[in-house]
Design a protein around this motif. Sequence first.
Motif, PDB file in Angstrom:
ATOM      1  N   TYR A  44      74.662  74.782  51.499  1.00  0.00           N
ATOM      2  CA  TYR A  44      74.876  74.487  52.912  1.00  0.00           C
ATOM      3  C   TYR A  44      76.325  74.153  53.220  1.00  0.00           C
ATOM      4  CZ  TYR A  44      69.905  74.650  53.705  1.00  0.00           C
ATOM      5  OH  TYR A  44      68.616  75.075  53.794  1.00  0.00           O
ATOM      6  N   LEU A  45      77.065  73.727  52.231  1.00  0.00           N
ATOM      7  CA  LEU A  45      78.483  73.456  52.442  1.00  0.00           C
ATOM      8  C   LEU A  45      79.235  74.740  52.784  1.00  0.00           C
ATOM      9  CD1 LEU A  45      79.053  70.983  49.481  1.00  0.00           C
ATOM     10  CD2 LEU A  45      78.684  70.434  51.889  1.00  0.00           C
ATOM     11  N   GLY A  46      78.749  75.874  52.334  1.00  0.00           N
ATOM     12  CA  GLY A  46      79.369  77.157  52.621  1.00  0.00           C
ATOM     13  C   GLY A  46      78.620  77.956  53.659  1.00  0.00           C
ATOM     14  N   ALA A  47      77.785  77.315  54.477  1.00  0.00           N
ATOM     15  CA  ALA A  47      77.012  77.959  55.536  1.00  0.00           C
ATOM     16  C   ALA A  47      76.011  78.967  54.994  1.00  0.00           C
ATOM     17  CB  ALA A  47      77.939  78.613  56.568  1.00  0.00           C
ATOM     18  N   PHE A  48      75.459  78.690  53.821  1.00  0.00           N
ATOM     19  CA  PHE A  48      74.464  79.575  53.205  1.00  0.00           C
ATOM     20  C   PHE A  48      73.117  78.877  53.305  1.00  0.00           C
ATOM     21  CE2 PHE A  48      72.345  81.759  49.690  1.00  0.00           C
ATOM     22  CZ  PHE A  48      72.771  83.053  49.904  1.00  0.00           C
ATOM     23  N   PHE A  49      72.257  79.380  54.167  1.00  0.00           N
ATOM     24  CA  PHE A  49      70.998  78.706  54.482  1.00  0.00           C
ATOM     25  C   PHE A  49      69.846  79.426  53.794  1.00  0.00           C
ATOM     26  CE2 PHE A  49      73.944  78.421  58.019  1.00  0.00           C
ATOM     27  CZ  PHE A  49      74.119  77.052  58.076  1.00  0.00           C
TER      28      PHE A  49
END
Length: 184
Positions: A44-49
């Motif tokens: 989630y830190l890299g916008a990967f959901f």
Amino acid sequence: MGKKATVLFLALILGFSTLVFAENSETVQTQTYDNAISVNVWPYLGAFFNLGYERKIIDNLSVRVRGFYWGLNQEGWGLFGYGADVFFHPQNKALEGWFLGPRFDSWMASYSKDNQTATGALYFLGLQAGYRWVFEGGFEMGICLGGMKNFSASVTSPDANFDLDAPFSGVILPSFDFELGWAF
């Protein structure tokens, strides 16, 4: 006669109390779970959901399906996909404890940069191993490490001058899951 009756009475009480305690100790078992819903927290830190659902098949085997979306467009690439895992649980406590097994991922990619557009699919196979804790009430936390390799890719483009190769060809990528979820 009174002493014999007292000893017999105490022996019967002791015998029945042993049966009662044995019955209670058998009924106080840890709860087992057949399903789990989880999210892989660290990306989630890299916008990967992503979201996963795992189902116990038998005591030492479970299957998980996953869906994911990458919220950032990096160097023209957008990414979403799905995956599936088969977990072998050597401790025969499905959804809990040590696990290992194969992994499959399918990444659907779109590319748009410098007047070139393309869509594609990348298919990965891999292996992974990890450990999962299930706490009282069903809260679960797990960690998993592994690797995966692209075994197939297809890139299509309406642009005749599209010359970009599929990414990750021939490279073994690490896989890392740190999941939080709920078992039920």
